[in-house]
Design a protein around this motif. Structure first.
Motif, PDB file in Angstrom:
ATOM      1  N   GLY A 146     -16.903  13.180   8.084  1.00  0.00           N
ATOM      2  CA  GLY A 146     -16.755  11.733   7.314  1.00  0.00           C
ATOM      3  C   GLY A 146     -15.827  12.400   6.253  1.00  0.00           C
ATOM      4  N   LEU A 147     -15.980  13.458   5.642  1.00  0.00           N
ATOM      5  CA  LEU A 147     -15.068  13.912   4.536  1.00  0.00           C
ATOM      6  C   LEU A 147     -13.718  13.983   4.886  1.00  0.00           C
ATOM      7  CD1 LEU A 147     -17.353  16.417   2.515  1.00  0.00           C
ATOM      8  CD2 LEU A 147     -16.659  13.912   2.026  1.00  0.00           C
ATOM      9  N   ILE A 148     -13.489  14.461   5.870  1.00  0.00           N
ATOM     10  CA  ILE A 148     -12.061  14.801   6.629  1.00  0.00           C
ATOM     11  C   ILE A 148     -11.369  13.398   6.758  1.00  0.00           C
ATOM     12  CG2 ILE A 148     -10.845  15.670   8.407  1.00  0.00           C
ATOM     13  CD1 ILE A 148     -12.710  17.776   8.862  1.00  0.00           C
ATOM     14  N   GLY A 149     -12.314  12.474   7.355  1.00  0.00           N
ATOM     15  CA  GLY A 149     -11.667  11.064   7.507  1.00  0.00           C
ATOM     16  C   GLY A 149     -11.391  10.403   6.177  1.00  0.00           C
ATOM     17  N   ALA A 150     -12.078  10.542   5.188  1.00  0.00           N
ATOM     18  CA  ALA A 150     -12.005  10.078   4.098  1.00  0.00           C
ATOM     19  C   ALA A 150     -10.524  10.686   3.207  1.00  0.00           C
ATOM     20  CB  ALA A 150     -12.959  10.078   3.053  1.00  0.00           C
ATOM     21  N   TRP A 151     -10.684  11.933   3.554  1.00  0.00           N
ATOM     22  CA  TRP A 151      -9.622  12.675   2.884  1.00  0.00           C
ATOM     23  C   TRP A 151      -8.047  12.558   3.504  1.00  0.00           C
ATOM     24  CZ3 TRP A 151      -6.159  16.649   4.749  1.00  0.00           C
ATOM     25  CH2 TRP A 151      -5.494  17.511   3.433  1.00  0.00           C
ATOM     26  N   LEU A 152      -8.256  12.403   4.918  1.00  0.00           N
ATOM     27  CA  LEU A 152      -6.775  11.952   5.464  1.00  0.00           C
ATOM     28  C   LEU A 152      -6.253  10.722   5.127  1.00  0.00           C
ATOM     29  CD1 LEU A 152      -7.580  13.228   9.405  1.00  0.00           C
ATOM     30  CD2 LEU A 152      -5.917  14.086   7.735  1.00  0.00           C
ATOM     31  N   THR A 153      -7.430   9.595   5.063  1.00  0.00           N
ATOM     32  CA  THR A 153      -6.898   8.266   4.520  1.00  0.00           C
ATOM     33  C   THR A 153      -6.415   8.474   3.138  1.00  0.00           C
ATOM     34  OG1 THR A 153      -9.108   7.602   5.637  1.00  0.00           O
ATOM     35  CG2 THR A 153      -7.837   6.244   4.254  1.00  0.00           C
ATOM     36  N   VAL A 154      -7.008   9.326   2.215  1.00  0.00           N
ATOM     37  CA  VAL A 154      -6.442   9.439   0.802  1.00  0.00           C
ATOM     38  C   VAL A 154      -4.970   9.821   1.090  1.00  0.00           C
ATOM     39  CG1 VAL A 154      -6.674  10.537  -1.436  1.00  0.00           C
ATOM     40  CG2 VAL A 154      -8.675   9.376  -0.355  1.00  0.00           C
ATOM     41  N   VAL A 155      -4.859  11.053   1.708  1.00  0.00           N
ATOM     42  CA  VAL A 155      -3.767  11.783   1.478  1.00  0.00           C
ATOM     43  C   VAL A 155      -2.622  11.006   2.481  1.00  0.00           C
ATOM     44  CG1 VAL A 155      -2.666  13.927   2.434  1.00  0.00           C
ATOM     45  CG2 VAL A 155      -4.882  14.111   1.297  1.00  0.00           C
ATOM     46  N   LEU A 156      -3.026  10.543   3.464  1.00  0.00           N
ATOM     47  CA  LEU A 156      -1.972   9.789   4.350  1.00  0.00           C
ATOM     48  C   LEU A 156      -1.588   8.328   3.850  1.00  0.00           C
ATOM     49  CD1 LEU A 156      -3.124  10.974   7.906  1.00  0.00           C
ATOM     50  CD2 LEU A 156      -0.920  11.819   6.323  1.00  0.00           C
ATOM     51  N   LEU A 157      -2.530   7.592   3.663  1.00  0.00           N
ATOM     52  CA  LEU A 157      -2.336   6.059   3.383  1.00  0.00           C
ATOM     53  C   LEU A 157      -2.170   5.722   1.746  1.00  0.00           C
ATOM     54  CD1 LEU A 157      -4.441   4.240   5.766  1.00  0.00           C
ATOM     55  CD2 LEU A 157      -2.331   5.304   6.123  1.00  0.00           C
ATOM     56  N   PHE A 158      -2.829   6.511   0.793  1.00  0.00           N
ATOM     57  CA  PHE A 158      -2.880   6.067  -0.427  1.00  0.00           C
ATOM     58  C   PHE A 158      -1.236   6.315  -0.913  1.00  0.00           C
ATOM     59  CE2 PHE A 158      -7.310   6.297  -2.700  1.00  0.00           C
ATOM     60  CZ  PHE A 158      -7.596   5.618  -1.535  1.00  0.00           C
ATOM     61  N   PRO A 159      -0.483   7.160  -0.645  1.00  0.00           N
ATOM     62  CA  PRO A 159       0.632   7.402  -1.030  1.00  0.00           C
ATOM     63  C   PRO A 159       1.701   6.014  -0.785  1.00  0.00           C
ATOM     64  CG  PRO A 159       0.293   9.412  -0.255  1.00  0.00           C
ATOM     65  CD  PRO A 159      -0.731   8.454   0.229  1.00  0.00           C
ATOM     66  N   LEU A 160       1.289   5.392   0.420  1.00  0.00           N
ATOM     67  CA  LEU A 160       2.104   4.428   1.118  1.00  0.00           C
ATOM     68  C   LEU A 160       1.562   3.038   0.255  1.00  0.00           C
ATOM     69  CD1 LEU A 160       1.985   4.662   4.816  1.00  0.00           C
ATOM     70  CD2 LEU A 160       3.974   4.771   3.457  1.00  0.00           C
ATOM     71  N   PHE A 161       0.331   3.025   0.138  1.00  0.00           N
ATOM     72  CA  PHE A 161      -0.395   1.595  -0.288  1.00  0.00           C
ATOM     73  C   PHE A 161      -0.518   1.384  -1.955  1.00  0.00           C
ATOM     74  CE2 PHE A 161      -1.118   1.757   4.139  1.00  0.00           C
ATOM     75  CZ  PHE A 161      -0.460   0.648   4.589  1.00  0.00           C
ATOM     76  N   LEU A 162      -0.527   2.677  -2.513  1.00  0.00           N
ATOM     77  CA  LEU A 162      -1.183   2.496  -4.083  1.00  0.00           C
ATOM     78  C   LEU A 162      -0.131   2.174  -4.866  1.00  0.00           C
ATOM     79  CD1 LEU A 162      -3.527   3.014  -5.611  1.00  0.00           C
ATOM     80  CD2 LEU A 162      -2.757   5.219  -6.325  1.00  0.00           C
ATOM     81  N   LYS A 163       0.086   1.244  -5.372  1.00  0.00           N
ATOM     82  CA  LYS A 163       1.037   0.692  -6.703  1.00  0.00           C
ATOM     83  C   LYS A 163       0.299   0.457  -7.993  1.00  0.00           C
ATOM     84  CE  LYS A 163       4.546  -0.291  -3.490  1.00  0.00           C
ATOM     85  NZ  LYS A 163       3.993  -0.186  -2.125  1.00  0.00           N
ATOM     86  N   LEU A 164       0.637   1.360  -8.924  1.00  0.00           N
ATOM     87  CA  LEU A 164      -0.218   1.485 -10.268  1.00  0.00           C
ATOM     88  C   LEU A 164       0.833   1.361 -11.304  1.00  0.00           C
ATOM     89  CD1 LEU A 164      -3.099   0.934 -10.364  1.00  0.00           C
ATOM     90  CD2 LEU A 164      -3.412   3.503 -10.527  1.00  0.00           C
ATOM     91  N   ARG A 165       0.578   0.648 -12.380  1.00  0.00           N
ATOM     92  CA  ARG A 165       1.355   0.856 -13.606  1.00  0.00           C
ATOM     93  C   ARG A 165       1.177   2.078 -14.202  1.00  0.00           C
ATOM     94  NH1 ARG A 165       0.788  -3.971 -17.267  1.00  0.00           N
ATOM     95  NH2 ARG A 165       1.584  -4.952 -15.183  1.00  0.00           N
ATOM     96  N   GLN A 166       1.789   3.025 -14.584  1.00  0.00           N
ATOM     97  CA  GLN A 166       1.411   4.222 -15.368  1.00  0.00           C
ATOM     98  C   GLN A 166       1.111   4.054 -16.689  1.00  0.00           C
ATOM     99  OE1 GLN A 166       5.212   6.282 -14.699  1.00  0.00           O
ATOM    100  NE2 GLN A 166       4.523   7.021 -12.652  1.00  0.00           N
ATOM    101  N   ARG A 167       0.277   5.019 -17.194  1.00  0.00           N
ATOM    102  CA  ARG A 167      -0.304   4.776 -18.612  1.00  0.00           C
ATOM    103  C   ARG A 167      -0.553   6.089 -18.995  1.00  0.00           C
ATOM    104  NH1 ARG A 167      -5.775   2.439 -19.299  1.00  0.00           N
ATOM    105  NH2 ARG A 167      -6.047   2.383 -16.876  1.00  0.00           N
ATOM    106  N   PRO A 168      -0.101   6.261 -20.258  1.00  0.00           N
ATOM    107  CA  PRO A 168      -0.309   7.566 -20.865  1.00  0.00           C
ATOM    108  C   PRO A 168      -1.805   7.776 -21.470  1.00  0.00           C
ATOM    109  CG  PRO A 168       1.228   6.400 -22.261  1.00  0.00           C
ATOM    110  CD  PRO A 168       0.877   5.587 -20.957  1.00  0.00           C
ATOM    111  N   LEU A 169      -2.491   8.984 -20.936  1.00  0.00           N
ATOM    112  CA  LEU A 169      -3.786   9.235 -21.312  1.00  0.00           C
ATOM    113  C   LEU A 169      -3.926  10.322 -22.350  1.00  0.00           C
ATOM    114  CD1 LEU A 169      -5.942   8.033 -18.292  1.00  0.00           C
ATOM    115  CD2 LEU A 169      -5.734   6.836 -20.228  1.00  0.00           C
TER     116      LEU A 169
END
Lengths: 756, 200
Positions: A369-392
């Protein structure tokens, strides 16, 4: 970029295909005894349990109670009650006549020719030790007022009649077809019904409990009391409670998580992607278990799903990293993500190598399960995540503490844990899962007072190479149980051999009656009734029956269903049967080892399995820590690895200490929560240690988000009315809070170090 | 459930029969007259003579003894001749013989002159004449009718005779003699109920 999507799709496709190929119905087991491993619970016990459960699970027993002088009214009301039950859609069958007359006539016809070889224990005893008493008894019946239906020709001493009608000795009157029983000043009737199985369709509905309520009112209007017992009432109550809780707790936590995510990330996307990552993880875990193991237990599924929730850490770290101003630098987060995955994954795969079903299933499920979730994060997030940047910058604003504080806190928590360990107490009980509500418990207590001979949940399981051996072994057990009955430990018991003894016993009975019929007291009995010597001889010789051999199968074909239900059948391994116990006063001293006889106490067996699994998990926790240490050390060196592992170990031991100091006995659910806390702690520690000074605010945000969502998602379970879930939630709440505290302290320390 | 099993045995071969029908008004009137004539008391003591005629037996079985009636404790039936045996019939009777339990209840109600209580279990036919009355009870439940054909009770100000006719043509006739009221705590009456019973 599209290549990543393709890799993800390919991976998902292959896994889905493999799982589909290996899929079998019933892959999700619910029988908790299946977890015990092969050694302690035999397939026979599981089979016996299933058969008994099937008999018991659907049954609801209704008892209508009225003052004793109201018996005729009671019988009429019982008829109405039965009609009302029959009319209800939640009841499938109703029995209250119990005059399965054709069945009894058939049984009588088959057994009557065996009348010289079938005896109740009391009559066998009299024949052996005081045959005169049998004669006296029959003379008293003949000269007494109420002797009727005597068959002087075939059964002159009524030994067969007593054998055939052997049962509990309650006053019974038959009104029409309805038997009315009496105990003290109360008369009662019984209606046995079968209830529809509870449907879990998301609707909180309690048709059976509502029916019970309205019938109770109906009875009360007639000056009667209606009592009801049966598993379906409890199932319905528990299911309704669980669904209400899931709705409330699940809804609350989901709303809170959504709100938090929207507030912090100011976009829906991160939330949807995170949920998708966890969903993928769970699907991947389940598919891998199906592909590799073929089946899994629901407990492993539930724990596994929870632990796979860890994957939200990966998602939040990735998302928070994207908040950083400047060009996208997903690569910065990769070492932390990979190390986090590797350490947790290896730890859980280590569990998969143990021979214990629950651990193995959980290990495979969570690892995959962790591998599956990790793969999803690593492979799909770069494609679909669009986020406004914010200095913290808030990490810099943390109160400054000396570096020693973090180490001191770690040391204190570890010491607290170690110090409290000797005070650890354990407790695994079915009551963790369910505590019956007072109104059902009251009904049951009242009913038991009137009808003490209700079946116990514990029973004996008897095996034999063939039916003859089985009957022999059962008979030996029967002797033991009779002695316990005499000692007052047990009210009654029910076994096949009591009704159909082994052949040598039947032969001995036959010989006893043969000798008795030929004895002087019997001749005297006939003379007293007015027969001459020649007539007496003729009568006595006519009584003698040849010994008849009847197989168990012949008998089972006509046996009353309460006896037939005890028979479990034969296979290549032999035959098995159940001996049921009634009105157990206190715990039964177990007999000296008898061949092929096993005492089964399902609640105790389940508690034993839970204890066993709890001990295993607890012992494996250090092993898991070692694996993580080794993996992390390869990347960071041993010193930093110790630092990293120290955080989760401190959180875990301190949480355990809290549980111990709070005085609650440690159970499987506490330990499962500890495992999850360890996983969370490792992730936090890895990210804390690996994140460069410039990213600390983002790492801390990710840690905080992950921690708060875990608290909301699982910590709220502490509010559950089910003790098991409440324990799990509470432990997780304490553990996650401690982990977050340590992580914050670490950053506070780091800030101070950075300032120097 | 074992209790259901035991009671089911009673219903050996039986078909559906309608539940109790109420007594006709004129019959109720007769029964009321009889109950009014009967001088019952909470405690009574007397003697009995019993004659049982069984189809198989060459001669009837004659017995005699002491009968005692107590509102609380039931009926004590002590056979003194030709054998010694003792039975106490009570409301909550629980004995080894399922059929005996079915007979004990009506006998108990009869001894108490409580015929209305039997209306649910038996068809009750009552006839009252100047010097004697007679009540005939026929079982309603077929399971019991297979064993008992009828119970006939007759008497005047006291119950004098009970005649139990069985389906196998066995007949039990019980004559009650010198039945008289005694006060509560009467030693003779207490002795009847305190002495041990015949094993069932």
């Amino acid at each position: 970029m599209m290549r990543r999507l393709l890799i993800w799709l390919l991976f998902a496709g292959v896994l889905a295909l493999t799982a589909t190929a290996r899929y079998q119905p019933g892959w999700l087991q619910t029988d908790i005894l299946a977890l015990a491993g092969d050694s302690s619970v035999s397939p026979d016990v599981a089979g016996a349990q299933r058969k008994l459960n099937a008999q018991l699970q659907g049954g609801v027993l209704w008892m209508l109670v009225a003052p004793a002088d109201n018996a005729a009214e009671l019988a009429k009301a019982t008829e109405v009650l039965a009609q009302k039950l029959r009319a209800s859609p939640s009841v499938t069958s109703v029995q209250y006549h119990w005059a399965d007359s054709a069945g009894y006539a058939k049984e009588w016809k088959t057994l009557f020719p065996l009348r010289q070889q079938l005896l109740v224990p009391a009559d066998r005893y009299r024949l052996l030790h005081e045959p005169d008493k049998l004669v006296q008894r029959q003379l008293a019946a003949l000269y007494g007022p109420e002797g009727a239906g005597l068959d002087l020709q075939h059964d002159p001493f009524a030994t067969f009649r007593r054998y055939f009608s052997d049962g509990p000795q309650l006053a019974t009157r038959v009104y029409g077809q309805i038997p009315v029983q009496q105990r003290n000043d109360r008369a009662f009737t019984l209606v046995q019904s079968t209830a529809m199985s509870t449907r879990l369709n998301g609707q909180i509905d309690t048709p059976l409990l509502k029916l019970r309520e309205s019938l109770k009112q109906w009875a009360a209007q007639r000056g009667m009391t209606l009592l009801s017992v049966g598993a379906p009432l409890h199932t319905e109550y528990a299911a309704a409670g669980a669904q209400r809780e899931i709705r409330l707790i699940g809804g609350l936590s989901m709303a809170a998580i959504c709100l938090l995510s929207l507030l912090v990330f100011r976009s829906v996307r991160p939330l949807l992607l995170s949920l998708f990552a966890i969903g993928s993880g769970i699907a991947c875990g389940a598919a891998t278990v199906i592909a590799l193991l073929g089946h899994m237990h629901i407990l492993a599924f539930v724990f596994g799903t929870t632990v796979t929730g860890l994957a939200i850490d990966y998602a939040f770290h990735f998302i928070c990293n994207r908040l950083r101003p400047g060009p996208v630098h997903d690569g910065d987060i990769m070492p932390g993500l990979t190390l986090g995955l590797l350490s947790s994954c290896l730890a859980f795969f280590a569990l998969a190598l143990t021979p214990f079903p629950l651990l193995r299933q959980m290990g495979v499920f969570v690892g995959a399960g962790l591998i599956g979730a990790w793969l999803t994060v690593v492979l799909l997030f770069p494609l679909f995540l669009k986020l406004r940047q914010r200095p913290l910058e808030f990490a810099a604003r943390l109160p400054q503490v000396r570096p020693g504080y973090y180490t001191a806190a770690l040391g204190f928590l570890l010491l607290l844990g170690v110090a409290s360990l000797p005070r650890m107490e354990f407790g695994d009980d079915l009551q963790l899962f369910y505590q019956p509500p007072q109104f059902l418990a009251d009904d049951e207590a009242q009913l038991n007072r009137l009808l003490p001979s209700r079946a116990e949940s514990s029973y004996f399981l008897v095996h034999g190479g063939d039916w003859r051996e089985l009957l022999q072994r059962e008979w030996k057990l029967t002797g033991y149980l009779q002695s316990q009955q005499t000692a007052g430990v047990l009210e009654d018991f029910q076994s096949i051999s009591e009704r159909f003894p082994p052949e040598d016993v039947q032969r001995a009975n036959w010989q006893l009656l043969r000798n008795f019929y030929g004895s002087a007291p019997v001749s005297e009995f006939y003379r007293q009734l007015g027969y001459g010597t020649a007539e007496t001889q003729q009568l006595v010789s006519a009584l003698q029956q040849p010994f008849r051999q009847v197989t168990l199968q012949d008998w089972l074909a006509v046996a009353g269903r309460q006896y037939a239900g005890l028979w479990l059948g034969c296979d290549t391994g032999g035959c098995a049967s159940v001996v049921r116990l009634f009105g157990l006063q206190h715990s039964l001293p177990l007999p000296e080892a008898m061949d092929g006889v096993e005492f089964v106490d399902p609640p105790r067996a389940i508690a034993a399995v839970m204890s066993q699994q709890r001990d295993l998990l607890l012992r494996l926790l250090p092993l898991v820590a070692l694996v993580v240490l080794a993996v992390v050390a390869l990347r960071t060196g041993l010193r930093r690895a110790f630092n990293i592992v120290a955080l989760p170990m401190a959180a875990v031991t301190a949480t355990l200490a809290t549980t111990i100091l709070a005085g609650s006995p440690v159970n499987l659910f506490h330990v499962a929560a500890l495992l999850l806390i360890f996983g969370i702690g490792v992730d936090y520690a890895v990210f804390c240690q690996l994140s460069p000074a410039s990213e600390r605010s983002y790492t801390l945000l990710a840690v905080a988000m992950a921690g708060i969502t875990t608290l909301l998602g699982f910590g709220l379970l502490a509010l559950s009315a089910t003790p098991a879930l409440a324990d799990f939630g509470l432990t997780l709440g304490v553990g996650t809070t401690l982990t977050m505290f340590l992580a914050t302290l670490f950053f506070a320390k780091a800030v101070e170090e950075g300032n120097r | 459930m074992r209790i259901l099993w035991a009671s089911a045995v009673l219903c050996l071969v039986a078909s559906l029969s309608p539940l109790a029908s109420a007594l006709a008004p004129e019959q109720q009137q007769v029964l009321r007259t009889i109950e009014a004539r009967l001088q019952t008391a909470p405690q009574m003591l007397g003697r009995f003579e019993q004659k049982k005629t069984l189809p198989m037996l060459p001669r009837p079985l004659l017995s005699s003894g002491v009968v005692a009636l107590s509102q609380d404790k039931g009926v004590s039936w002590r056979v003194q001749n030709p054998i010694a045996s003792h039975r106490i019939l009570s409301e909550e009777q629980a004995g080894g013989d399922a059929m005996a339990r079915q007979i004990a209840y009506p006998l108990l109600q009869i001894f108490r002159g409580n015929f209305f209580a039997l209306d649910d279990l038996f068809d009750v036919a009552a006839k009252a004449e100047a010097d004697q009355w007679r009540v005939t009870l026929t079982p309603k439940a077929e399971s019991i009718a297979k064993v008992i054909t009828s119970i006939e009770v007759s008497g005047d100000d006291k119950i004098e005779q009970i005649r139990l006719a069985e389906a196998n043509s066995a007949v039990t006739e019980m004559q009650l003699l010198d039945l008289h009221a005694v006060r509560q705590g009467d030693p003779a009456l207490s002795a009847e109920f305190d002495s041990p019973q015949q094993e069932q």
